[in-house]
Design a protein around this motif. Structure first.
Motif, mmCIF file in Angstrom:
data_model
loop_
_atom_site.group_PDB
_atom_site.id
_atom_site.type_symbol
_atom_site.label_atom_id
_atom_site.label_comp_id
_atom_site.label_asym_id
_atom_site.label_seq_id
_atom_site.Cartn_x
_atom_site.Cartn_y
_atom_site.Cartn_z
ATOM 1 N N ILE B 352 43.708 41.579 42.304
ATOM 2 C CA ILE B 352 44.741 40.815 41.598
ATOM 3 C C ILE B 352 45.859 41.778 41.234
ATOM 4 O O ILE B 352 45.603 42.863 40.715
ATOM 5 C CB ILE B 352 44.162 40.150 40.331
ATOM 6 C CG1 ILE B 352 43.086 39.138 40.753
ATOM 7 C CG2 ILE B 352 45.267 39.494 39.502
ATOM 8 C CD1 ILE B 352 42.696 38.164 39.697
ATOM 9 N N GLU B 373 48.484 33.047 44.111
ATOM 10 C CA GLU B 373 47.411 32.764 43.144
ATOM 11 C C GLU B 373 46.755 34.042 42.634
ATOM 12 O O GLU B 373 46.033 34.012 41.648
ATOM 13 C CB GLU B 373 46.371 31.819 43.776
ATOM 14 C CG GLU B 373 45.469 32.437 44.835
ATOM 15 C CD GLU B 373 46.160 32.787 46.165
ATOM 16 O OE1 GLU B 373 47.356 32.473 46.323
ATOM 17 O OE2 GLU B 373 45.499 33.381 47.041
ATOM 18 N N ARG B 374 47.011 35.166 43.305
ATOM 19 C CA ARG B 374 46.442 36.439 42.837
ATOM 20 C C ARG B 374 47.522 37.402 42.355
ATOM 21 O O ARG B 374 47.287 38.607 42.272
ATOM 22 C CB ARG B 374 45.580 37.074 43.943
ATOM 23 C CG ARG B 374 44.267 36.322 44.137
ATOM 24 C CD ARG B 374 43.304 37.109 45.001
ATOM 25 N NE ARG B 374 43.582 36.944 46.413
ATOM 26 C CZ ARG B 374 43.619 37.946 47.296
ATOM 27 N NH1 ARG B 374 43.408 39.193 46.891
ATOM 28 N NH2 ARG B 374 43.865 37.718 48.561
ATOM 29 N N ILE B 376 50.021 38.018 39.152
ATOM 30 C CA ILE B 376 50.299 37.595 37.777
ATOM 31 C C ILE B 376 51.580 38.258 37.290
ATOM 32 O O ILE B 376 51.669 39.471 37.165
ATOM 33 C CB ILE B 376 49.132 37.950 36.835
ATOM 34 C CG1 ILE B 376 47.857 37.219 37.274
ATOM 35 C CG2 ILE B 376 49.480 37.575 35.391
ATOM 36 C CD1 ILE B 376 46.618 37.589 36.482
ATOM 37 N N GLU B 377 52.573 37.432 37.035
ATOM 38 C CA GLU B 377 53.820 37.919 36.432
ATOM 39 C C GLU B 377 53.644 37.842 34.920
ATOM 40 O O GLU B 377 53.403 36.775 34.379
ATOM 41 C CB GLU B 377 54.990 37.036 36.884
ATOM 42 C CG GLU B 377 56.308 37.422 36.236
ATOM 43 C CD GLU B 377 56.578 38.918 36.327
ATOM 44 O OE1 GLU B 377 56.489 39.598 35.296
ATOM 45 O OE2 GLU B 377 56.848 39.399 37.450
ATOM 46 N N ASN B 378 53.731 38.978 34.281
ATOM 47 C CA ASN B 378 53.430 39.018 32.850
ATOM 48 C C ASN B 378 54.644 39.280 31.966
ATOM 49 O O ASN B 378 54.513 39.421 30.755
ATOM 50 C CB ASN B 378 52.351 40.079 32.579
ATOM 51 C CG ASN B 378 51.483 39.705 31.404
ATOM 52 O OD1 ASN B 378 50.855 38.652 31.436
ATOM 53 N ND2 ASN B 378 51.453 40.513 30.360
ATOM 54 N N MET B 388 44.975 42.618 29.691
ATOM 55 C CA MET B 388 44.612 41.470 30.521
ATOM 56 C C MET B 388 43.881 41.955 31.776
ATOM 57 O O MET B 388 42.864 41.381 32.188
ATOM 58 C CB MET B 388 45.889 40.727 30.904
ATOM 59 C CG MET B 388 45.667 39.443 31.657
ATOM 60 S SD MET B 388 47.286 38.805 32.161
ATOM 61 C CE MET B 388 46.854 37.112 32.520
ATOM 62 N N LEU B 392 40.113 41.045 33.297
ATOM 63 C CA LEU B 392 39.845 40.696 34.702
ATOM 64 C C LEU B 392 38.796 41.635 35.303
ATOM 65 O O LEU B 392 37.891 41.202 36.024
ATOM 66 C CB LEU B 392 41.141 40.795 35.521
ATOM 67 C CG LEU B 392 42.151 39.658 35.326
ATOM 68 C CD1 LEU B 392 43.534 40.086 35.820
ATOM 69 C CD2 LEU B 392 41.692 38.389 36.049
ATOM 70 N N PHE B 397 36.958 41.400 38.928
ATOM 71 C CA PHE B 397 38.144 41.560 39.773
ATOM 72 C C PHE B 397 38.600 43.021 39.787
ATOM 73 O O PHE B 397 38.213 43.815 38.920
ATOM 74 C CB PHE B 397 39.270 40.645 39.294
ATOM 75 C CG PHE B 397 39.014 39.197 39.635
ATOM 76 C CD1 PHE B 397 39.377 38.688 40.880
ATOM 77 C CD2 PHE B 397 38.382 38.345 38.729
ATOM 78 C CE1 PHE B 397 39.125 37.359 41.216
ATOM 79 C CE2 PHE B 397 38.122 37.016 39.054
ATOM 80 C CZ PHE B 397 38.495 36.526 40.298
#
Lengths: 638, 638
Positions: B352, B373-374, B376-378, B388, B392, B397
């Motif tokens: 991810i 889907e893998r 992540i814009e944070n 985070m 995971l 992950f």
């Protein structure tokens, strides 16, 4: 004599199997867990009771009513997950995990001991889902867990407990904002709103204002109820479970120290003139007896009310009452620091002292009382504190910034760098430096702080070894340099006072020989490691091996002439670091040796902590990492 | 031919001295500053235009109407203070300081050049009040300044500009909460609410929700108006000046890129299919001409409307149009990284990728598009992102966490440590590593990241030197180790592609000889420093001195056998660090030498950056710090 008792698992089984009304039963279990948490902390000699007790009913409610974790098993991917982001309330959680059959009797009895239960959560302990203890990370971690569950198609919700003071941490607001945007709805946060942080009212330290509205405007569904009322919690959690489009929070109104009358927030604050004294630390013998008796009487009354026989706790330790304790008599460098700060503050009106909710632990109370107008309480917001110090320094003040080393050096690292690039001068004091005390575990043991300050060209790093040197170091930092300074201070009492030579002068890059020797030399610093080095020297002397012990408080400044003289004709050189292997004094001395024609190539060994530190008593931990006097002697002799 | 023109000071004097209505005059001055800001960035070859333009009217309003700074003087203790917390909008601020007579013509023409104006604010530049550029620190600093003013009895208010994306940083919320509690009311914050962060809409990245209500519930007085309407700003600032019991904020609705039609948020987003392309970087030659012509036409029209003669800008540079640029052709390791990430992501479904609003700069767009889907814009919330990732990793992950090294390694340092203590595995990618590019200055030059990761026992640190090694390094991190990994990646184009031996294998602790030599050996890593080392080797060869050049991508793992072989019979050993002197490869190699009977005591020198880096072009900066090929040759030869 003092007896320390615990309630065994069979008693929990008896209550769980009884035909008592559901929430009545939870209340009994909760009080029983309070009893065990109190005894665990007393036996350990330290630990956090205040918030263990405020959070206990919530813990019981979660494990025995709301969550599927016991039923599914703590390794089931479909389990509900619970952990406390504040972490220091784990004595309460451990007692609940024991009641649930997840932790064993042996484990329960070994709080803060090697191989037992960590003083802050550690994932190696059954049922503990995350390492926490430094504040503000819990909701962010939950985001990762909830996404992981979603991507793998597993069931379960992530429940995270936060403190109220913890809501002063910026990361909390990052996580609230991102969780709402990212539509992560399988998170339920519970705020243990006991209204008291380390030792003062949250609203006195940094008021949170209307926290319900804050969560709401950050996009969270908010419920609020009495965190000691099982019926109310039941209703609130059912509502929260039903919210499918956003994350939810329960603001649980609780009482710090709940269940032990004199530890309860309102009573205790009144008694302490606004200062709460049960946040951390074990109760004295009389207080333990009083609290323990109070709890067992209440439990027995509750049991009787349900037609059940009274409790049969087991005595696990009997000891003489009111034994003298090291910390009541021994020297503490932090006390010397606090006093010196007042003396220097008297002369230097440009000094401003900043604190992040650790005023008492950091020895700041005397300054806070003497110069309230030059003391800034900033709450648990280290980044903000450090940048604020930057603003003060740009405008002519000399800020002295305090927190535990592990927090200050890392949480506010970029802010420290930014300030340093402005060419101003700030004194950072990293308290609780090094591996001891080790009871609270990795979140508190500061073994990276030297490395985290080391690459700032204009920052001098110092660790003094006793009261005299602490005062000299602070005076030097204030008056003798234009550089930024980082002072590391041990927080625990000195196991033995370190004596310095009569003619010792505190000069940059130069230490002091504490014990002469010809065969090898060991450089160390601070009260903890110098004490062990001196023991090693004694033990080696018995074997006919002569080890020189040198105090070297300058952790990133080495005077070439002095070190050549200090090493003299010793054939081997050792450095003992109260720090990880990389980035400590060992690397500074190694660089110093490399720069000296005379010393380059001499046999040189770094002795340091080479893995994440274990928790336990000082001796257990020093021995485990082979940095106690005896191990040092072996390492040097062989 | 392309001509670059600036508006000279006499033209600003002419407008200032004219009898034009007050706010009409401010508008003309503002457009003139836009012209100069555009030219400054074009001349520099890089810089941040989008938010310079959105914030410009606010800057003009503050300096020429609201604040007393010009009148009192920039050194007056009673002055109002202004700075931008986001910092990257300084080309706009510089143009205003030039218009105000605070910066000189020579300075204006030297944006991002040695001795000129830093790409982010630096207090050594007249009128710049704080070093900023890493986000979120500004309000905290203002707290310190406002308290300092209060304690010293000085007048003046502290005005701080923040971005909107910047409100994703946790420190902002710490500072809002503490400022309100501490009743610091001489702070006025202005949010440059241009709705676009690096290159996407704020509401797409991490929505801020109702920011007026957020500030309000955090205890601040809130005003809101159009940040391009001088009348409206006048009214808002008057109201804010009148608020005496709490700090105040102006939410200024602005347009990113305001004043240059095709750079304006709405138009640009439409053209870029939702991606904004004018956040940073200089416009191409045609775009510069178009923008410049548009601005001068508007200014002339405004001047004519007031009965004033048209503008007379001065041409300061004439150059061939559309010259080929290094960055269009040269190899970029970040591109190789982005492609490798997609290939590996195809095979490894547990990967991810996390980003903190730097997706394009960090080469993540291909992964983002291939595996949304893998990805992540944070947003700009590095601490939250890292924790985070911890969650995971605990749940199976393999997170790959990206940001610029200077931010990731320090802002989220404690979170990285906490994750590492959990024994999980995470790959941290520190982009923009090292001293180059140096235009953006100290806030972006990452020279401490190795030291900040070095004391994590279970973390391997690697910097690859070209595309081939980048791919190998990523594959190694993903597949060959259980440790955490930190990969440093240069962001700028390679000045010359580094060739590796045909039989080179990427094995832990082992590098590769790039150029043979007998007299001395230099270890270096990454495209920038290896390039300089190879140049030094060439120059030395001309003098008859043979310097071996070794690529050593393993920054904290040294294979003893390999290093003994690599050094061979060389009489002197050098390490060239793209890092501060302490904590880099130099210390790792020094430790390696010390552990080898064969190598201990050999003449050894660390070559590194020994002070805060200057800003400028790559060659200016490398030369200043004496790490360019020519300086290296001199240092080694003498």
């Amino acid at each position: 004599m003092l007896t320390i008792s615990f309630i065994p698992f069979r008693e929990f089984e008896r209550v769980k199997d009884s035909k008592v009304e559901k929430f009545q039963k939870l209340q009994i279990l909760s009080e029983m867990c309070r009893f065990n948490a109190l005894s665990a902390v007393k036996k350990a000699g330290s630990g956090h009771l205040g918030s263990s007790l405020s959070a206990l009913d919530i813990n019981i409610m979660l494990y025995f009513e709301v969550m599927n974790t016991i039923e599914k098993g703590i390794d089931s991917p479909d389990r509900d997950i619970y952990y406390s982001s504040k972490g220091h309330d784990c004595p309460g959680q451990y007692s609940v995990l024991f009641a649930a059959g997840i932790l064993t009797w042996d484990q329960l009895l070994k709080l803060r001991r090697l191989g037992g239960l960590d003083g802050h959560p550690d994932v190696s302990i059954p049922g503990m889902e995350a390492n926490t203890g430094s504040l503000g990370m819990g909701i962010s971690k939950a985001k990762g867990m909830a996404i992981a569950k979603g991507m793998k198609g597993y069931g379960g919700t992530v429940f995270v407990m936060t403190g109220d003071g913890e809501l002063q941490e910026g990361q909390i607001w990052e996580s609230l904002q991102t969780a709402a945007h990212q539509k992560i709805h399988k998170i339920i946060v519970i705020v243990d709103f006991n209204k008291i942080q380390t030792d003062k009212l949250v609203k006195e330290v940094i008021d949170l204002g209307n926290i319900e509205k804050k969560f709401d405007i950050f996009g969270w569904h908010v419920e609020r109820c009495d965190g000691h009322d099982f019926n109310a919690m039941d209703k609130a959690f059912k509502t929260l479970r039903g919210i499918k489009d956003k994350p939810g929070v329960l603001i649980a109104d609780t009482v710090k120290g709940k269940g032990v009358s004199f530890m309860e927030g309102p009573a205790s604050l009144k008694e302490g003139n606004g200062v709460y004294k049960w946040h951390s630390g074990a109760p004295g013998d009389d207080d333990y007896e009083r609290g323990s008796n109070e709890l067992s009487a209440r439990i027995d009354a509750l049991l009787a009310g349900c037609g059940l026989a009274p409790l049969s706790p087991e005595v696990v330790e009997t000891r003489e009452k009111n034994r003298p304790r090291l910390k009541d008599a021994a020297e503490k460098v932090v006390n010397a620091y606090g006093e010196a700060l007042v003396d220097i503050g008297e002369k230097r009106k440009d000094i401003i002292v900043l604190d992040a909710d650790l005023s008492a632990d950091c020895g700041l109370r005397p300054f806070e009382k003497a110069f309230p107008e030059r003391f800034i309480e900033n709450g648990i917001a280290e980044q903000d504190m450090v940048s604020m110090a930057g603003g003060l320094a740009l405008h002519g003040f000399l800020p002295v910034v305090n927190s535990f080393g592990v927090f200050l050096s890392s949480r506010a690292n970029e802010q420290i760098y930014n300030n340093a690039t402005e060419g101003t001068k700030i004194i950072y004091v990293c308290h609780y430096a090094g591996i001891i005390p080790a009871g609270p575990g990795k979140s508190h043991q500061s073994l990276r702080d030297i490395s985290l300050f080391s690459a700032l060209p204009n920052c001098v790093i110092i660790e003094p070894c006793n009261s005299q040197e602490t005062r000299a170091a602070l005076e030097w930092c204030v008056s003798e340099t234009k550089d930024n300074c980082m002072m590391r201070l041990a927080i625990s009492p000195s196991p033995g006072k370190i004596g310095l030579p009569d003619d010792y002068r505190f000069e940059i890059g130069k230490g002091a020989v504490l014990k002469d020797g010809e065969e090898a030399v060991i450089f160390a610093y601070g009260p903890v490691m110098l004490h062990e080095a001196l023991i090693a020297s004694e033990l080696l002397r018995e074997k006919g091996f002569s080890l020189k012990v040198v105090n070297m408080p300058w952790l990133n400044r080495v005077d070439q002439g002095w070190i050549e003289e200090a090493i003299g004709n010793c054939r081997a050189i050792y450095v003992l670091d109260n720090h990880f292997t990389r980035g400590g004094l060992g690397d500074s001395i190694l660089n110093g040796l490399n720069e000296s024609e005379k010393l380059r190539g001499k046999p040189y060994s770094k002795i340091a902590i080479d893995d994440y530190p274990v928790w336990g008593t000082p001796q257990e931990v020093l021995k485990h990492h082979r940095v106690d006097g005896e191990s040092l002697a072996e390492r040097i002799y062989n």
